[in-house]
Scaffold this motif. Structure first.
Motif, PDB file in Angstrom:
ATOM      1  N   GLY A 132      26.250  19.309  68.425  1.00 27.16           N
ATOM      2  CA  GLY A 132      26.941  19.738  67.805  1.00 27.16           C
ATOM      3  C   GLY A 132      28.238  18.967  67.098  1.00 27.16           C
ATOM      4  O   GLY A 132      29.106  18.674  68.084  1.00 27.16           O
ATOM      5  N   GLY A 133      29.204  18.295  65.851  1.00 22.34           N
ATOM      6  CA  GLY A 133      29.803  17.656  66.262  1.00 22.34           C
ATOM      7  C   GLY A 133      30.099  16.885  66.254  1.00 22.34           C
ATOM      8  O   GLY A 133      29.368  15.648  65.927  1.00 22.34           O
ATOM      9  N   THR A 134      31.569  16.051  66.203  1.00 28.35           N
ATOM     10  CA  THR A 134      31.787  14.019  66.123  1.00 28.35           C
ATOM     11  C   THR A 134      32.719  13.693  67.399  1.00 28.35           C
ATOM     12  O   THR A 134      33.581  13.271  66.934  1.00 28.35           O
ATOM     13  N   ALA A 135      31.377  14.316  68.536  1.00 24.95           N
ATOM     14  CA  ALA A 135      32.929  13.914  69.248  1.00 24.95           C
ATOM     15  C   ALA A 135      32.154  12.246  69.717  1.00 24.95           C
ATOM     16  O   ALA A 135      30.707  12.487  69.020  1.00 24.95           O
ATOM     17  N   GLY A 136      32.824  11.706  70.698  1.00 23.44           N
ATOM     18  CA  GLY A 136      32.548   9.505  70.335  1.00 23.44           C
ATOM     19  C   GLY A 136      31.098  10.150  70.920  1.00 23.44           C
ATOM     20  O   GLY A 136      29.950   9.110  71.030  1.00 23.44           O
ATOM     21  N   ARG A 172      33.213   5.283  63.172  1.00 23.51           N
ATOM     22  CA  ARG A 172      33.009   5.042  64.560  1.00 23.51           C
ATOM     23  C   ARG A 172      31.952   3.466  64.376  1.00 23.51           C
ATOM     24  O   ARG A 172      32.227   2.287  64.943  1.00 23.51           O
ATOM     25  N   ARG A 173      31.284   3.275  63.409  1.00 25.28           N
ATOM     26  CA  ARG A 173      30.236   2.399  63.190  1.00 25.28           C
ATOM     27  C   ARG A 173      31.423   1.022  62.897  1.00 25.28           C
ATOM     28  O   ARG A 173      31.100  -0.322  63.900  1.00 25.28           O
ATOM     29  N   LEU A 174      31.866   1.246  62.353  1.00 25.99           N
ATOM     30  CA  LEU A 174      33.188  -0.297  62.063  1.00 25.99           C
ATOM     31  C   LEU A 174      33.831   0.087  63.331  1.00 25.99           C
ATOM     32  O   LEU A 174      33.868  -1.528  63.332  1.00 25.99           O
ATOM     33  N   ARG A 175      34.085   0.767  64.025  1.00 24.55           N
ATOM     34  CA  ARG A 175      34.825  -0.124  65.315  1.00 24.55           C
ATOM     35  C   ARG A 175      33.862  -0.675  66.103  1.00 24.55           C
ATOM     36  O   ARG A 175      34.788  -1.513  66.748  1.00 24.55           O
ATOM     37  N   LYS A 176      32.347  -0.344  66.444  1.00 25.30           N
ATOM     38  CA  LYS A 176      31.661  -0.554  67.048  1.00 25.30           C
ATOM     39  C   LYS A 176      31.359  -1.995  66.196  1.00 25.30           C
ATOM     40  O   LYS A 176      31.049  -3.145  67.672  1.00 25.30           O
ATOM     41  N   VAL A 177      31.423  -2.048  64.979  1.00 29.38           N
ATOM     42  CA  VAL A 177      31.592  -4.079  64.673  1.00 29.38           C
ATOM     43  C   VAL A 177      32.449  -4.860  64.981  1.00 29.38           C
ATOM     44  O   VAL A 177      32.660  -5.447  64.301  1.00 29.38           O
ATOM     45  N   GLY A 178      33.596  -4.294  65.337  1.00 27.28           N
ATOM     46  CA  GLY A 178      34.829  -5.462  65.112  1.00 27.28           C
ATOM     47  C   GLY A 178      35.993  -4.623  64.378  1.00 27.28           C
ATOM     48  O   GLY A 178      36.713  -6.047  63.783  1.00 27.28           O
ATOM     49  N   ILE A 179      35.277  -4.420  62.639  1.00 25.87           N
ATOM     50  CA  ILE A 179      36.609  -4.348  62.008  1.00 25.87           C
ATOM     51  C   ILE A 179      36.818  -3.249  61.134  1.00 25.87           C
ATOM     52  O   ILE A 179      36.892  -2.353  60.200  1.00 25.87           O
ATOM     53  N   GLY A 180      37.054  -1.689  62.722  1.00 27.16           N
ATOM     54  CA  GLY A 180      37.531  -0.908  62.778  1.00 27.16           C
ATOM     55  C   GLY A 180      38.806  -0.883  62.186  1.00 27.16           C
ATOM     56  O   GLY A 180      39.528   0.533  61.363  1.00 27.16           O
ATOM     57  N   ALA A 181      39.244  -2.135  62.420  1.00 25.90           N
ATOM     58  CA  ALA A 181      40.600  -2.184  61.294  1.00 25.90           C
ATOM     59  C   ALA A 181      40.453  -1.833  59.311  1.00 25.90           C
ATOM     60  O   ALA A 181      42.059  -0.994  58.996  1.00 25.90           O
TER      61      ALA A 181
END
Length: 516
Positions: A132-136, A172-181
């Protein structure tokens, strides 16, 4: 996690998560796996709740001889060698019971290796029971799954943290695909958003102001992000309808498609099977909750690649806001208005941590405007002519079996259609507001008295007494004044006029009841 096909030769991965513990995600993960195994699929359930493993108890394995820690510690160990037989045909278990305390916080490199090993399992389906929760670690496993399921219960903490899980997973998904900015908001700005994390639509809209190309990439990820939703421990009809309500609300606020899989009824059979450490579908296959679990599992695998209903356009039309077809009758609009006001009421389970006060006020203004326009024949005709220059389209209702949201609504007991309601009464600046008139206005708006009680916290007995003008059942004048102010606000009436005219009648009636 977009309904994608599993890699060639690899199993399909289903991840079951929750924003907090205690929602029953292990129950869902175990029994989805068991049900799929009974259909002849080769299934492995994996206890990925690092440091808090208990999945083995839900599939009836007292003390696994092999665990997940062996894979994390030694890359040379074949994954199939640590899968434990559950005694249920076609169902294996990759357990984590008894793993050392260090297993609670695996390193990123270990998680990446684990993901690769999961793809090597010789099975049709792998079901992950996440912490449960939002750990990485939880978010990474949720995102690599072909279907990510979020389990909530009908309680504010579970619903609000379920929203938080979806927000965090998308960032997290955005960071994985390279657009976390696109999600790099200033710290002081983050506090403006519910839960401290911007929603997908917030991120896209902010990106639109900075970089149109970046916004388009965020928008593409929004359409691919497709969380599934299950409501556990449903006790009432409102709880049973909550899954569809939450899905629609998240789609509206987050701008992403959400697949409502349904609800699980509260059933003592669950606690009985847990105490006996026996699988629910084996111990109590005829229980209500077992039947609910089977429906959820069937929807989960049956809609892997199915198209969800199209998201409303932005900005939404009045018909989108109320959830009706352009050809809806006045009675259908009244029913829809009553329902949408319940769902988006200020004390509703749905709106907590989804809308702040300002956003909710804005939504209520739009809902009021939509209802008033569509209920007035002249205004509606002008609106339709502007919205549909080529003529109002025929209602294109999908068959229920093709509509994911309708399927979940259909799972809850159907409510009988309410009797026809009167047209709004004529009101003027000098109108005298009686109890009967307040009732007439409320019913014309399609608002149930209980909805007013839930939103204002005024007791039902007092609300009924106000409409009946039963002064013997009402409290002191100062309290009645406060009640009238809240009622007038909810019915969008002139507060001062309602209070003055009703209290004048109230005082006369109370004086007449006094002795002497």
């Amino acid at each position: 996690m977009a309904g994608k096909e599993a890699p060639e030769g690899g199993p399909r991965i289903i991840a079951v998560a929750s924003g907090k513990g205690g929602t029953g995600k292990s129950l869902v993960a175990a029994n989805v796996g068991i049900f799929l195994a009974t259909l002849g699929r080769r299934v492995v359930v994996v206890d990925a709740a690092f440091g808090s493993a208990n999945l083995h108890q839900f599939v009836g394995v007292p003390r696994p001889h092999h665990t997940l820690a062996q894979l994390l510690a030694n890359a040379s160990v074949p994954v199939d060698q640590v899968i434990v037989d559950t005694g249920i045909p076609s169902l294996g278990l990759l357990a984590a019971e008894g793993d050392p305390a260090t297993a609670a916080n695996p390193k990123s490199a270990q998680v990446n290796k684990l993901i690769a090993r999961l793809r090597q399992i010789d099975a049709d389906v792998v079901v992950l029971d996440l912490a449960g929760g939002t750990a990485g670690t939880t978010l990474d496993l949720f995102l690599v799954a072909d279907a990510g399921v979020v389990v909530v219960v009908p309680e504010p903490p579970a619903v609000e943290l379920g929203y938080r899980l979806m927000r965090a997973a998308f960032v997290r998904r955005l960071r994985k695909v390279g657009i976390g900015a696109a999600a790099d908001f200033p710290a002081d700005e983050l506090r403006m958003y519910e839960g401290g994390i911007p929603s997908p639509i917030d991120i896209r809209d902010r990106a639109r102001d900075l970089d149109e190309g970046l916004a388009d990439r965020v928008d593409a990820e929004m359409r691919r992000f497709r969380p599934r939703l299950v409501v556990n421990m449903a006790r009432s009809k409102a709880d049973m309808a909550l899954c569809g309500d939450l899905a629609r609300a998240v789609q509206r606020r987050f701008g992403v498609p959400v697949d409502p899989l349904g609800y699980l009824e509260y059933d003592d059979a669950v606690s009985v099977s847990v105490r006996r450490r026996r699988p629910l579908l084996v111990e109590h296959p005829e229980s209500r909750v077992a039947r609910c679990l089977e429906k959820v599992a069937r929807r989960l695998v049956g809609r892997d690649t199915a198209e969800l209903p199209a998201l409303p356009a932005s900005p939404e039309t009045y018909y989108d806001l109320l959830g009706v077809d352009p050809g809806a009758t006045e009675e259908e609009i009244r029913r829809a208005n009553r329902r949408v006001r319940e769902v988006y009421g200020r004390d509703s389970l749905v709106v907590g941590a989804l809308y702040n006060k300002s956003r909710l006020d804005d939504l209520h203004v739009k809902l009021d405007e939509a209802y008033e326009t569509l209920m007035d024949p002249t205004s509606r005709k002008a609106y339709d002519q502007a919205l549909f220059p080529g003529g109002v389209p025929q209602a294109a209702r999908r068959e229920d079996s093709d509509n994911a949201l309708a399927a979940v609504d259909r799972a809850a007991p159907a409510e009988p259609a309410p009797p026809p309601r009167p047209s709004p009464p004529p009101l003027a600046p000098d109108t005298e507001f009686t109890g009967a008139l307040l009732r007439e206005v409320r019913e014309a708006m399609g608002i149930d008295l209980r909805a007013i009680a839930e939103r204002t916290k005024i007791g039902m007995a007092y609300l009924e007494a106000i409409e009946e003008e039963n002064v013997r059942k009402l409290p002191a004048t100062v309290y009645v004044r406060g009640f009238l102010v809240q009622i007038a606000r909810m019915l969008q009436l002139d507060e001062e006029r309602v209070v003055d005219t009703y209290l004048a009648r109230f005082r006369r009636a109370r004086a007449a009841t006094q002795p002497g």
